[in-house]
Design a protein around this motif. Structure first.
Motif, short mmCIF file in Angstrom:
data_model
loop_
_atom_site.label_atom_id
_atom_site.label_comp_id
_atom_site.label_asym_id
_atom_site.label_seq_id
_atom_site.Cartn_x
_atom_site.Cartn_y
_atom_site.Cartn_z
N MET A 1 0.90 -1.19 0.01
CA MET A 1 -0.06 0.17 -0.11
C MET A 1 0.91 1.33 -0.01
O MET A 1 2.09 1.20 0.54
CB MET A 1 -0.84 0.05 1.36
N ARG A 2 0.21 2.39 -0.52
CA ARG A 2 1.00 3.65 -0.85
C ARG A 2 0.16 4.82 -0.88
O ARG A 2 -1.00 4.46 -1.18
CB ARG A 2 2.30 3.42 -1.84
N VAL A 3 0.76 5.86 -0.81
CA VAL A 3 -0.18 7.03 -1.06
C VAL A 3 -0.04 7.27 -2.47
O VAL A 3 1.08 7.35 -3.13
CB VAL A 3 0.57 8.33 -0.15
N LEU A 13 2.72 2.75 3.03
CA LEU A 13 2.02 2.65 4.28
C LEU A 13 1.97 1.38 4.84
O LEU A 13 2.19 0.32 4.08
CB LEU A 13 0.44 2.91 4.03
N TYR A 14 2.40 1.25 6.27
CA TYR A 14 2.18 -0.05 6.88
C TYR A 14 0.66 -0.53 6.88
O TYR A 14 -0.33 0.17 6.84
CB TYR A 14 2.60 0.33 8.46
N SER A 15 0.57 -2.02 6.75
CA SER A 15 -0.45 -2.55 6.78
C SER A 15 -0.97 -3.06 8.19
O SER A 15 0.12 -3.42 9.08
CB SER A 15 -0.34 -3.73 6.03
N VAL A 16 -1.98 -3.26 8.57
CA VAL A 16 -2.92 -3.85 9.91
C VAL A 16 -2.14 -5.43 9.79
O VAL A 16 -2.58 -6.03 9.01
CB VAL A 16 -3.99 -3.65 10.10
N PRO A 17 -1.30 -5.53 10.64
CA PRO A 17 -0.94 -7.04 10.77
C PRO A 17 -2.02 -8.03 11.60
O PRO A 17 -1.76 -8.69 12.48
CB PRO A 17 0.47 -7.04 11.66
N THR A 18 -3.20 -7.95 10.73
CA THR A 18 -3.95 -9.00 11.19
C THR A 18 -4.89 -9.25 10.02
O THR A 18 -4.96 -8.65 8.86
CB THR A 18 -4.89 -8.72 12.35
N PRO A 23 -7.64 -3.84 3.89
CA PRO A 23 -7.34 -2.50 3.33
C PRO A 23 -7.97 -2.30 2.21
O PRO A 23 -7.99 -3.44 1.12
CB PRO A 23 -5.77 -2.61 3.28
N THR A 24 -8.21 -0.97 1.55
CA THR A 24 -8.54 -0.60 0.51
C THR A 24 -7.40 -0.76 -0.69
O THR A 24 -6.30 -0.15 -0.24
CB THR A 24 -9.14 0.87 0.50
N LYS A 75 -4.62 -2.88 16.82
CA LYS A 75 -3.49 -2.99 15.98
C LYS A 75 -3.90 -2.11 14.71
O LYS A 75 -2.88 -1.38 14.46
CB LYS A 75 -3.51 -4.68 15.47
N ALA A 76 -5.10 -1.78 14.56
CA ALA A 76 -5.38 -0.83 13.43
C ALA A 76 -4.91 0.62 13.95
O ALA A 76 -4.43 1.43 13.31
CB ALA A 76 -6.67 -0.79 13.14
N ILE A 77 -5.38 0.95 15.16
CA ILE A 77 -5.00 2.30 15.63
C ILE A 77 -3.33 2.28 15.79
O ILE A 77 -3.12 3.40 15.32
CB ILE A 77 -5.43 2.31 17.23
N LYS A 78 -2.77 1.25 16.21
CA LYS A 78 -1.22 1.53 16.30
C LYS A 78 -0.63 1.79 14.92
O LYS A 78 0.19 2.65 14.56
CB LYS A 78 -0.55 0.41 16.73
N THR A 79 -1.46 1.05 13.74
CA THR A 79 -0.99 1.12 12.54
C THR A 79 -1.20 2.39 11.95
O THR A 79 -0.23 3.37 11.41
CB THR A 79 -1.59 0.05 11.59
#
Length: 185
Positions: A1-3, A13-18, A23-24, A75-79
Motif C-alpha cells: 500500500m502507498r499514497v 503505508l504500513y498494513s494492519v498485521p491481522t 485494506p482498500t 492493531k489498527a490504531i497503532k498502524t
C-alpha cells in the motif's frame, strides 16, 4: 500500500498485521479519488473503520486540512499512528479507538463538521443506512459533503438516506462495491 498522489505521493503505508482488517487496495483508492476529486482545498475528513488509515491519509496528502481516524481494533490504531508518524502528519490528525457511531456522537458534541466521510466497515456487519443516519442526526455534514461507502457488491445500498443522495456506484473486481453519496440542501 502507498499514497497515490499529493505531497506524500509514493510513500509506503504500513498494513494492519491481522487478517481481520481488509485494506482498500491502491487500485480502488485511486478510482475513488478520480471520482471525488484529485485534490482538495482544505476540509475535514472522517475515516470511520480506518484500518491502516489509507483513505484519510490520502485526503491529507491531497490537501485536506485535518482528519479523524476511528477504529475499534488496537492493531489498527497503532498502524494508523505509525503511518501518520512516518509521514509527519500527526499534527493534522486525531486517532480514536472506539466504534464509529460513538465517535460521531463525540464529534457532534465538539461541533465538528466533515467535508469527506469514508465508511468501510467489515462487510455485512453494519448498516450503512444507520451510519449515514447518525451522520445526519448529529449534524456532522456540511453542504455538499461526500460520503464514500465501500461494501460487498451483494449488499444493496439505498438510493437516498435523508439529505444524502447516491450519485454514483461502482464495482471493482468480483466483490468490492463503492457507493458515493452527496449531501443535498
Amino acid at each position: 500500500m502507498r499514497v497515490i498522489s499529493g505531497t506524500h505521493k509514493g510513500q509506503r503505508l504500513y498494513s494492519v498485521p491481522t487478517h481481520d482488517t481488509r485494506p482498500t487496495t491502491d487500485k480502488v483508492k485511486e478510482a475513488i479519488f478520480q471520482i471525488i476529486g484529485p485534490y482538495f482545498e482544505g476540509g475535514m475528513v472522517f475515516d470511520g473503520f480506518a484500518g491502516s488509515g489509507g483513505l484519510g491519509i490520502e485526503c491529507l496528502s491531497r490537501g485536506a486540512s485535518e482528519a479523524i481516524f476511528v477504529d475499534k481494533e488496537q492493531k489498527a490504531i497503532k498502524t494508523v499512528k505509525d503511518n501518520l508518524k512516518s509521514l509527519k502528519l500527526e499534527d493534522r490528525a486525531e486517532v480514536y479507538r472506539t466504534d464509529a457511531s460513538r465517535a460521531m456522537k463525540a464529534a457532534s458534541k465538539r461541533g465538528l463538521v466533515f467535508s469527506y466521510v469514508f465508511l468501510d466497515p467489515p462487510y455485512k456487519k453494519f448498516s450503512y443506512e444507520e451510519l449515514m443516519e447518525n451522520l445526519l442526526e448529529y449534524g456532522l455534514l456540511e453542504k455538499n459533503t461526500l460520503v464514500v461507502c465501500e461494501h460487498d457488491v451483494s449488499e444493496a445500498l439505498p438510493e437516498k438516506v435523508g439529505a444524502l443522495r447516491l450519485f454514483k456506484q461502482e464495482e471493482y473486481g468480483s466483490n468490492i462495491g463503492v457507493a458515493f453519496y452527496q449531501k443535498e440542501d
